[in-house]
Design a protein around this motif. Structure first.
Motif, PDB file in Angstrom:
ATOM      1  N   ALA A 191       0.813  -1.212   0.000  1.00 45.98           N
ATOM      2  CA  ALA A 191       0.000   0.000   0.000  1.00 45.98           C
ATOM      3  C   ALA A 191       0.844   1.259   0.000  1.00 45.98           C
ATOM      4  CB  ALA A 191      -0.932  -0.004   1.206  1.00 45.98           C
ATOM      5  N   GLY A 192       0.304   2.278  -0.672  1.00 42.19           N
ATOM      6  CA  GLY A 192       0.934   3.588  -0.686  1.00 42.19           C
ATOM      7  C   GLY A 192       0.027   4.639  -0.092  1.00 42.19           C
ATOM      8  N   ALA A 193       0.488   5.882  -0.065  1.00 43.65           N
ATOM      9  CA  ALA A 193      -0.238   6.959   0.613  1.00 43.65           C
ATOM     10  C   ALA A 193      -1.599   7.244  -0.014  1.00 43.65           C
ATOM     11  CB  ALA A 193       0.610   8.224   0.624  1.00 43.65           C
ATOM     12  N   ASP A 194      -1.765   6.962  -1.315  1.00 42.63           N
ATOM     13  CA  ASP A 194      -3.055   7.200  -1.973  1.00 42.63           C
ATOM     14  C   ASP A 194      -4.035   6.046  -1.804  1.00 42.63           C
ATOM     15  OD1 ASP A 194      -2.283   9.683  -2.878  1.00 42.63           O
ATOM     16  OD2 ASP A 194      -1.575   8.939  -4.821  1.00 42.63           O
ATOM     17  N   ASP A 195      -3.565   4.935  -1.240  1.00 46.00           N
ATOM     18  CA  ASP A 195      -4.415   3.767  -1.042  1.00 46.00           C
ATOM     19  C   ASP A 195      -5.102   3.839   0.319  1.00 46.00           C
ATOM     20  OD1 ASP A 195      -3.467   2.717  -3.487  1.00 46.00           O
ATOM     21  OD2 ASP A 195      -1.709   1.855  -2.467  1.00 46.00           O
ATOM     22  N   ARG A 196      -5.952   2.870   0.595  1.00 51.78           N
ATOM     23  CA  ARG A 196      -6.540   2.754   1.926  1.00 51.78           C
ATOM     24  C   ARG A 196      -6.675   1.283   2.292  1.00 51.78           C
ATOM     25  NH1 ARG A 196     -12.785   4.792   0.769  1.00 51.78           N
ATOM     26  NH2 ARG A 196     -13.282   3.247  -0.835  1.00 51.78           N
ATOM     27  N   ILE A 197      -6.618   1.024   3.588  1.00 48.90           N
ATOM     28  CA  ILE A 197      -6.767  -0.324   4.129  1.00 48.90           C
ATOM     29  C   ILE A 197      -8.054  -0.357   4.936  1.00 48.90           C
ATOM     30  CG2 ILE A 197      -5.754  -2.062   5.644  1.00 48.90           C
ATOM     31  CD1 ILE A 197      -3.012  -0.648   5.122  1.00 48.90           C
ATOM     32  N   VAL A 198      -8.918  -1.315   4.635  1.00 43.45           N
ATOM     33  CA  VAL A 198     -10.185  -1.469   5.356  1.00 43.45           C
ATOM     34  C   VAL A 198     -10.138  -2.782   6.131  1.00 43.45           C
ATOM     35  CG1 VAL A 198     -12.689  -1.641   5.161  1.00 43.45           C
ATOM     36  CG2 VAL A 198     -11.418  -0.171   3.578  1.00 43.45           C
ATOM     37  N   VAL A 199     -10.267  -2.692   7.444  1.00 45.00           N
ATOM     38  CA  VAL A 199     -10.230  -3.858   8.329  1.00 45.00           C
ATOM     39  C   VAL A 199     -11.640  -4.103   8.849  1.00 45.00           C
ATOM     40  CG1 VAL A 199      -9.251  -4.819  10.436  1.00 45.00           C
ATOM     41  CG2 VAL A 199      -7.875  -3.263   9.013  1.00 45.00           C
ATOM     42  N   PHE A 200     -12.160  -5.313   8.645  1.00 42.24           N
ATOM     43  CA  PHE A 200     -13.528  -5.582   9.088  1.00 42.24           C
ATOM     44  C   PHE A 200     -13.751  -7.081   9.261  1.00 42.24           C
ATOM     45  CE2 PHE A 200     -13.928  -6.606   4.685  1.00 42.24           C
ATOM     46  CZ  PHE A 200     -15.089  -7.353   4.518  1.00 42.24           C
ATOM     47  N   GLY A 201     -14.949  -7.445   9.742  1.00 44.10           N
ATOM     48  CA  GLY A 201     -15.329  -8.843   9.824  1.00 44.10           C
ATOM     49  C   GLY A 201     -15.808  -9.316  11.180  1.00 44.10           C
ATOM     50  N   SER A 202     -15.321  -8.683  12.265  1.00 42.95           N
ATOM     51  CA  SER A 202     -15.769  -9.059  13.609  1.00 42.95           C
ATOM     52  C   SER A 202     -15.141  -8.108  14.623  1.00 42.95           C
ATOM     53  CB  SER A 202     -15.370 -10.499  13.950  1.00 42.95           C
ATOM     54  OG  SER A 202     -13.987 -10.581  14.259  1.00 42.95           O
ATOM     55  N   PHE A 203     -15.668  -8.136  15.838  1.00 47.17           N
ATOM     56  CA  PHE A 203     -15.048  -7.377  16.928  1.00 47.17           C
ATOM     57  C   PHE A 203     -13.644  -7.903  17.192  1.00 47.17           C
ATOM     58  CE2 PHE A 203     -19.330  -5.979  17.654  1.00 47.17           C
ATOM     59  CZ  PHE A 203     -19.220  -4.781  18.344  1.00 47.17           C
ATOM     60  N   TYR A 204     -13.455  -9.203  17.102  1.00 44.58           N
ATOM     61  CA  TYR A 204     -12.126  -9.783  17.314  1.00 44.58           C
ATOM     62  C   TYR A 204     -11.137  -9.223  16.291  1.00 44.58           C
ATOM     63  CZ  TYR A 204     -14.630 -13.287  20.095  1.00 44.58           C
ATOM     64  OH  TYR A 204     -15.414 -13.928  21.022  1.00 44.58           O
ATOM     65  N   THR A 205     -11.547  -9.171  15.041  1.00 45.13           N
ATOM     66  CA  THR A 205     -10.671  -8.688  13.973  1.00 45.13           C
ATOM     67  C   THR A 205     -10.234  -7.254  14.228  1.00 45.13           C
ATOM     68  OG1 THR A 205     -11.902 -10.093  12.430  1.00 45.13           O
ATOM     69  CG2 THR A 205     -10.493  -8.394  11.474  1.00 45.13           C
ATOM     70  N   VAL A 206     -11.202  -6.392  14.459  1.00 44.24           N
ATOM     71  CA  VAL A 206     -10.895  -4.979  14.668  1.00 44.24           C
ATOM     72  C   VAL A 206     -10.104  -4.782  15.954  1.00 44.24           C
ATOM     73  CG1 VAL A 206     -11.926  -2.723  15.129  1.00 44.24           C
ATOM     74  CG2 VAL A 206     -12.830  -4.154  13.286  1.00 44.24           C
ATOM     75  N   GLY A 207     -10.489  -5.490  17.011  1.00 41.78           N
ATOM     76  CA  GLY A 207      -9.778  -5.332  18.273  1.00 41.78           C
ATOM     77  C   GLY A 207      -8.316  -5.715  18.176  1.00 41.78           C
ATOM     78  N   LYS A 208      -8.039  -6.815  17.485  1.00 39.50           N
ATOM     79  CA  LYS A 208      -6.650  -7.262  17.355  1.00 39.50           C
ATOM     80  C   LYS A 208      -5.828  -6.293  16.500  1.00 39.50           C
ATOM     81  CE  LYS A 208      -7.734 -12.105  18.181  1.00 39.50           C
ATOM     82  NZ  LYS A 208      -7.007 -12.156  19.465  1.00 39.50           N
ATOM     83  N   VAL A 209      -6.424  -5.774  15.434  1.00 37.11           N
ATOM     84  CA  VAL A 209      -5.692  -4.824  14.601  1.00 37.11           C
ATOM     85  C   VAL A 209      -5.504  -3.498  15.337  1.00 37.11           C
ATOM     86  CG1 VAL A 209      -5.759  -3.476  12.458  1.00 37.11           C
ATOM     87  CG2 VAL A 209      -6.351  -5.917  12.426  1.00 37.11           C
TER      88      VAL A 209
END
Length: 418
Positions: free
Chosen positions: A393-411
């Motif tokens: 990824a570069g500065a113009d990109d974006r990362i979307v983290v999703f799927g569960s509370f566990y997923t978001v909490g760990k990230v």
């Protein structure tokens, strides 16, 4: 002399003590609460149920109350990073010692009664709130409503945010069956607020059967666009020029109606100030990883994923969108993935090795691949997935983290260490 347990010790113990993770029913938990004294939590109790939107609705109600000097207690679940997030007194997570003391009091009252992790911790929250001199307690239902431990407490205002498919194994395979379970939090003579326009008919039917005062989005309160701002109308009130939101508008609209029913609606100026700054962790939460935008959202069912997709479409990035995804095996994984397929340039799926209910990364890959050719990276954990997406990824990109509370909490925990 008894050895004082740490919070980690308590939580480890509670995870293994009861034979099942979920056991719906009020008899056991109500009996223990009675043995604890069944003290009043607060002069006013608000109980919130629903498939999606509970957390953001509660956050909005809480913020509006605190802006008027009300002392609040908020109980939500699950947490993202730290267990104490679940129990907050006037927006401050309860301290570890107080929580452990409350656990000891629940333990002393249990006797031979076995409680689930959620039931035990819910009673600890009740105990802490009963001692905190609150003006208002706001409680989030864990699962369903009718047979959820939170329903041991009578709501002065009961709220159902919206109803969609989730937890069908426990709540039923139709929206009407799910609505029946949610409606269990309604009480005779008390407001039953629904934040969804045209909800399943069973919800209003049960409100009427229970003698609750039915208040529904659409006929009783609503919002409309007014150019760059929006307007709220409800309970004989109108508020103009309300700002753009970081939470779903449905949640703010419903929270304002609750305020009106409590005769605690702030001034328009106060409402604008609260709404403009309100954000909820894990709900379209914005962070950065080495200068790359990261969006974290706990969307874990098709309804929530559709909302996430609409937000991403409304805010396109100049570069690519990379999805970091991990989910639980009992979720509708194909239904969660489908709304987001067209937005992703690549998927980074991961195992959740310390979550027994998690779907394997291979299963996630299969569900995504079934929707058509996609670039998919499979990782053994979220740390590895995050490192791989960071390398591309570069500065113009974006990362979307999703799927569960566990997923978001760990990230979130990983990002906090970066």
């Amino acid at each position: 002399m008894a050895i004082s347990r740490t919070l980690d010790h308590w939580l480890s113990l509670l995870e293994t003590r009861h034979p099942s993770t979920i056991e719906l029913g009020l008899d056991r938990v109500a009996a223990v609460w009675q043995r604890m004294g069944a003290h009043c939590l607060a002069p006013c109790v608000i109980v919130v149920a629903g498939t999606n939107g509970k957390g953001s609705t509660i956050a909005c109600i809480d913020a509006l109350l605190r802006a008027q000097g009300k002392r609040t207690g908020v109980y939500t679940s699950p947490h993202l990073v730290h267990f104490q997030e679940r129990i907050q007194i006037h927006a401050v997570p309860v301290d570890e010692r107080s929580l452990c003391d409350a656990f000891e009091q629940v333990e002393a009252a249990c006797g031979d009664t076995s409680l689930t992790y959620f039931e035990f911790t819910t009673l600890a929250a009740f105990r802490l709130f009963s001692m905190a001199a609150l003006d208002v307690a706001i409680l989030e239902v864990g699962l369903g409503g009718r047979l959820d431990a939170v329903n041991c407490i009578d709501a002065d205002v009961a709220v159902v945010t919206r109803i969609a498919f989730d937890h069908q194994d426990w709540l039923g395979d139709s929206l009407d069956k799910i609505a029946f379970e949610k409606a269990g939090i309604f009480r005779s003579g008390k407001p039953a607020v629904c934040g969804q326009a045209s909800p399943p008919a069973t919800l209003m039917q049960r409100a009427n059967e229970l003698g609750a005062h039915w208040v529904c989005r659409g006929p009783d309160f609503d919002a409309r666009d007014t150019g760059e701002t929006w307007q709220w109308q409800g309970a004989g009130h109108t508020m103009e020029a309300l700002p753009a939101l970081q939470i779903p508008r449905d949640s703010a609209v419903t929270a304002l109606q609750v305020m009106a029913l409590l005769e605690c609606l702030p001034s328009a100026e106060c409402v604008r100030s609260v709404l403009a700054s309100l954000a909820v962790p894990g709900r379209f939460q914005r962070m950065q990883l080495d200068g790359i935008p990261v969006i974290l959202d706990v969307a874990h069912n098709p309804d929530a994923a559709t909302w996430l997709a609409s937000r991403l479409r409304a805010e396109p990035c100049r570069g690519r969108t990379f999805m970091v995804f991990a989910a639980l095996a009992d979720k509708d994984i194909a239904g969660v993935v489908e709304p987001l397929i067209g937005l992703a340039d690549a998927w980074f799926v991961a195992d959740l090795p310390d979550v027994p209910r998690a779907a394997s990364a291979e299963v996630l890959m299969e569900r995504i691949a079934a929707a058509g050719p996609r670039a998919i990276s499979v990782s053994k954990n979220l740390r590895q997935a995050l490192a791989r997406v960071r390398s591309l990824a570069g500065a113009d990109d974006r990362i979307v983290v999703f799927g569960s509370f566990y997923t978001v909490g760990k990230v979130l925990a990983l990002l906090e260490r970066c």
